[in-house]
Design a protein around this motif. Sequence first.
Motif, mmCIF file in Angstrom:
data_model
loop_
_atom_site.group_PDB
_atom_site.id
_atom_site.type_symbol
_atom_site.label_atom_id
_atom_site.label_comp_id
_atom_site.label_asym_id
_atom_site.label_seq_id
_atom_site.Cartn_x
_atom_site.Cartn_y
_atom_site.Cartn_z
ATOM 1 N N ASP A 24 -63.355 -30.850 53.379
ATOM 2 C CA ASP A 24 -62.640 -30.213 53.890
ATOM 3 C C ASP A 24 -62.703 -28.081 53.805
ATOM 4 O O ASP A 24 -63.477 -27.584 54.408
ATOM 5 C CB ASP A 24 -61.698 -29.717 53.845
ATOM 6 C CG ASP A 24 -61.058 -31.108 55.094
ATOM 7 O OD1 ASP A 24 -61.991 -31.951 54.807
ATOM 8 O OD2 ASP A 24 -59.381 -31.382 55.144
ATOM 9 N N ASP A 25 -62.409 -28.105 52.339
ATOM 10 C CA ASP A 25 -62.571 -26.261 52.149
ATOM 11 C C ASP A 25 -64.266 -26.111 52.427
ATOM 12 O O ASP A 25 -64.744 -25.134 52.697
ATOM 13 C CB ASP A 25 -62.417 -25.921 50.679
ATOM 14 C CG ASP A 25 -61.004 -25.871 50.810
ATOM 15 O OD1 ASP A 25 -60.152 -25.996 51.510
ATOM 16 O OD2 ASP A 25 -60.429 -25.998 49.536
ATOM 17 N N ARG A 66 -64.929 -26.082 55.684
ATOM 18 C CA ARG A 66 -65.010 -24.466 56.322
ATOM 19 C C ARG A 66 -65.744 -23.403 55.983
ATOM 20 O O ARG A 66 -66.312 -22.602 56.423
ATOM 21 C CB ARG A 66 -63.324 -24.024 55.856
ATOM 22 C CG ARG A 66 -62.784 -24.934 56.661
ATOM 23 C CD ARG A 66 -60.809 -24.667 56.470
ATOM 24 N NE ARG A 66 -59.914 -25.660 57.016
ATOM 25 C CZ ARG A 66 -59.736 -26.591 56.303
ATOM 26 N NH1 ARG A 66 -59.951 -26.912 55.953
ATOM 27 N NH2 ARG A 66 -58.448 -27.363 57.052
ATOM 28 N N LEU A 71 -63.067 -30.345 62.994
ATOM 29 C CA LEU A 71 -62.875 -30.623 61.667
ATOM 30 C C LEU A 71 -62.895 -32.193 61.466
ATOM 31 O O LEU A 71 -63.667 -32.834 60.775
ATOM 32 C CB LEU A 71 -62.063 -29.717 60.610
ATOM 33 C CG LEU A 71 -61.820 -29.857 59.433
ATOM 34 C CD1 LEU A 71 -63.271 -29.892 58.477
ATOM 35 C CD2 LEU A 71 -60.406 -29.690 58.837
ATOM 36 N N TYR A 92 -60.014 -24.273 65.011
ATOM 37 C CA TYR A 92 -60.859 -25.369 64.202
ATOM 38 C C TYR A 92 -60.602 -27.006 63.938
ATOM 39 O O TYR A 92 -61.414 -27.470 62.921
ATOM 40 C CB TYR A 92 -61.580 -24.747 63.133
ATOM 41 C CG TYR A 92 -61.564 -22.866 63.517
ATOM 42 C CD1 TYR A 92 -63.166 -23.213 63.870
ATOM 43 C CD2 TYR A 92 -60.785 -22.624 63.923
ATOM 44 C CE1 TYR A 92 -64.270 -22.078 64.308
ATOM 45 C CE2 TYR A 92 -61.498 -20.732 63.880
ATOM 46 C CZ TYR A 92 -64.174 -21.019 64.222
ATOM 47 O OH TYR A 92 -63.647 -20.053 64.473
ATOM 48 N N SER A 94 -67.905 -20.339 58.331
ATOM 49 C CA SER A 94 -67.216 -19.613 58.419
ATOM 50 C C SER A 94 -68.076 -18.706 59.161
ATOM 51 O O SER A 94 -67.841 -18.113 59.619
ATOM 52 C CB SER A 94 -67.561 -19.459 56.962
ATOM 53 O OG SER A 94 -68.141 -18.925 55.981
#
Length: 154
Positions: A119-120, A123, A140, A136, A127
């Motif tokens: 997930d990071d 993102r 996701l 968002y 970004s």
Amino acid sequence: MMQITVKLNGKNVTAEVAPDMALLDFVRDHGCYSVKRGCETSNCGLCTVLMDGKPVLSCSTLAVRADGHEVVTMEGCQEEAEEFGAFLADQGAEQCGYCSPGFIMNVLAMCKEMENPTDDEIREYLSGNLCRCSGYEGQLRAIHAYLDYKKGAK
């Protein structure tokens, strides 16, 4: 004026361009209307295209920089874009849809670069895409569903 040749969505396009013409204007002049003008400051991601497979912001990239390169817009990857777009719609993540073309182009590039993004990582990769309608989370969920689908298709 300068003459450039760009492989745009699989076709060689040769054109005279002003030295200060943005790639955004070049692709729109050649019928690629999925590429949108948003902030014109490289902050929203609406103008994202793929140059040699990598996402670039066409509002801040000069057309002359694309000379000799391959540029793909959503018009050039319609089948993949529609496929992922269905996942966005299924999750209710496209609300107004204005940010969708740039967002989709980034997701398609990310899927080619990363096999199992966290997930990071998702993102961080996305970004630069500004969406004013959502938090968002729907996007996701759509990305994860799309990635799961793609894994099952292989």
